[in-house]
Design a protein around this motif. Structure first.
Motif, PDB file in Angstrom:
ATOM      1  N   THR A 190       7.287   0.636  -4.159  1.00  0.00           N
ATOM      2  CA  THR A 190       6.498  -0.543  -4.554  1.00  0.00           C
ATOM      3  C   THR A 190       6.648  -1.664  -3.528  1.00  0.00           C
ATOM      4  OG1 THR A 190       8.321  -1.383  -5.932  1.00  0.00           O
ATOM      5  CG2 THR A 190       6.686   0.022  -7.000  1.00  0.00           C
ATOM      6  N   ALA A 191       7.844  -1.791  -2.941  1.00  0.00           N
ATOM      7  CA  ALA A 191       8.058  -2.815  -1.921  1.00  0.00           C
ATOM      8  C   ALA A 191       7.237  -2.518  -0.668  1.00  0.00           C
ATOM      9  CB  ALA A 191       9.536  -2.909  -1.572  1.00  0.00           C
ATOM     10  N   ILE A 192       7.146  -1.236  -0.290  1.00  0.00           N
ATOM     11  CA  ILE A 192       6.344  -0.856   0.883  1.00  0.00           C
ATOM     12  C   ILE A 192       4.887  -1.240   0.655  1.00  0.00           C
ATOM     13  CG2 ILE A 192       5.428   1.106   2.178  1.00  0.00           C
ATOM     14  CD1 ILE A 192       8.167   2.463   1.765  1.00  0.00           C
ATOM     15  N   ALA A 193       4.368  -0.947  -0.524  1.00  0.00           N
ATOM     16  CA  ALA A 193       2.975  -1.289  -0.839  1.00  0.00           C
ATOM     17  C   ALA A 193       2.752  -2.796  -0.783  1.00  0.00           C
ATOM     18  CB  ALA A 193       2.619  -0.747  -2.216  1.00  0.00           C
ATOM     19  N   LEU A 194       3.691  -3.551  -1.367  1.00  0.00           N
ATOM     20  CA  LEU A 194       3.541  -5.006  -1.405  1.00  0.00           C
ATOM     21  C   LEU A 194       3.665  -5.618  -0.015  1.00  0.00           C
ATOM     22  CD1 LEU A 194       3.330  -7.663  -3.023  1.00  0.00           C
ATOM     23  CD2 LEU A 194       5.823  -7.645  -3.183  1.00  0.00           C
ATOM     24  N   GLU A 195       4.717  -5.256   0.715  1.00  0.00           N
ATOM     25  CA  GLU A 195       4.958  -5.862   2.020  1.00  0.00           C
ATOM     26  C   GLU A 195       3.866  -5.509   3.021  1.00  0.00           C
ATOM     27  OE1 GLU A 195       7.194  -8.108   2.294  1.00  0.00           O
ATOM     28  OE2 GLU A 195       7.930  -7.682   0.272  1.00  0.00           O
ATOM     29  N   THR A 196       3.299  -4.305   2.903  1.00  0.00           N
ATOM     30  CA  THR A 196       2.189  -3.933   3.778  1.00  0.00           C
ATOM     31  C   THR A 196       0.971  -4.799   3.502  1.00  0.00           C
ATOM     32  OG1 THR A 196       2.966  -1.636   3.883  1.00  0.00           O
ATOM     33  CG2 THR A 196       0.690  -2.048   4.524  1.00  0.00           C
ATOM     34  N   SER A 197       0.689  -5.039   2.215  1.00  0.00           N
ATOM     35  CA  SER A 197      -0.454  -5.884   1.854  1.00  0.00           C
ATOM     36  C   SER A 197      -0.237  -7.327   2.299  1.00  0.00           C
ATOM     37  CB  SER A 197      -0.702  -5.822   0.340  1.00  0.00           C
ATOM     38  OG  SER A 197       0.380  -6.399  -0.370  1.00  0.00           O
ATOM     39  N   LYS A 198       1.037  -7.760   2.343  1.00  0.00           N
ATOM     40  CA  LYS A 198       1.369  -9.122   2.787  1.00  0.00           C
ATOM     41  C   LYS A 198       1.413  -9.232   4.306  1.00  0.00           C
ATOM     42  CE  LYS A 198       4.989 -10.892   0.921  1.00  0.00           C
ATOM     43  NZ  LYS A 198       6.368 -10.964   0.338  1.00  0.00           N
ATOM     44  N   GLY A 199       1.449  -8.093   4.978  1.00  0.00           N
ATOM     45  CA  GLY A 199       1.531  -8.113   6.432  1.00  0.00           C
ATOM     46  C   GLY A 199       2.945  -8.167   6.965  1.00  0.00           C
ATOM     47  N   ASP A 200       3.940  -7.996   6.091  1.00  0.00           N
ATOM     48  CA  ASP A 200       5.339  -7.985   6.522  1.00  0.00           C
ATOM     49  C   ASP A 200       5.716  -6.562   6.932  1.00  0.00           C
ATOM     50  OD1 ASP A 200       7.999  -8.360   7.005  1.00  0.00           O
ATOM     51  OD2 ASP A 200       8.515  -9.088   5.002  1.00  0.00           O
TER      52      ASP A 200
END
Length: 234
Positions: A190-200
């Motif tokens: 879930t962190a990978i999905a979120l951080e990718t969408s945030k550009g991190d």
């Protein structure tokens, strides 16, 4: 290309210095997945053994159902668990929605059919080979099931490892019932999905590298265990 190189360099830097945020996410992921696999194994292995040695009306229907549940969509499991644990649901009073416990429940539901179905096939193959021998020794169904569980333990370990890999890589169900709350229910997927969408990208890449490394390690361990069993038992 330059930005991607820098992102990878930053990701390896996060891993190398054991970044607290990254470490916390990885630790929670392992805690949730290991617990879910232990629960799934405790339910799935005995169920698989029982279906392998017992013959009763409706057995084939259960076998077909287990095989079908192996492909159960994670988002459907997440939705069902969400409805059960929501305030309006029958288990809403427990107050465990959006907690690691809810994520463990969802993962256990997903993995149990996989472990049960695969272990049933493994133990049933062994039962065909040793049925006459065990029956001649006076072994009852329960004794036979326990004996075959032990005899096929190496193959069953690889099945459990496969279940763990499935749990660790799961995202659909856990994000629905966990909510992806920072520091509470945020796991690797879930962190990978979120951080990718945030550009991190550095954090997302760091977690991705660890997740891929974990999956490769599990597959290598399963192969080594299988080879060791083959050498030992021919």
């Amino acid at each position: 290309m330059n930005d991607l190189t820098q992102a990878f360099a930053a990701a390896f830097k996060l891993i190398g210095r054991l970044d607290p945020e990254l470490l916390g996410i990885v630790t929670l992921s392992l805690e949730v997945s290991v617990t879910a696999v232990m629960i799934a194994a405790a339910m799935g292995l005995p169920l698989g053994a029982a279906l392998a040695v017992e013959r009763f009306r409706g057995r084939q229907a259960i076998v077909v159902l287990l095989n079908a549940l192996m492909g159960l969509p994670p988002v459907v499991v997440g939705l069902v668990v969400y409805l059960l644990l929501s305030r309006a649901g029958p288990l809403g009073s427990l107050g465990i929605l959006f907690t690691p416990t809810a994520m463990i429940i969802a993962q256990s539901i997903l993995i149990t059919p996989i472990i049960a179905a695969l272990s049933r096939q493994t133990i049933e193959d062994a039962w065909r080979e040793y049925e006459e021998q065990l029956c001649s020794l006076g072994a009852r169904q329960l004794t036979a099931a326990l004996t075959l569980l032990w005899d096929t333990r190496y193959s069953l370990v690889t099945i459990v490892l496969a279940g763990f890999g499935r749990a660790a890589a799961e995202v659909g169900a856990v994000i629905i019932v966990g909510g992806n709350i920072d520091g509470v229910t945020r796991v690797m997927t879930t962190a990978i999905a979120l951080e990718t969408s945030k550009g991190d990208l550095p954090l997302a890449l760091g977690l991705g590298i660890i997740l891929v490394g974990l999956v490769i390690t599990l597959n290598a361990a399963a192969s080594l265990i299988k080879e060791a069993a083959q050498r030992r038992y021919g």
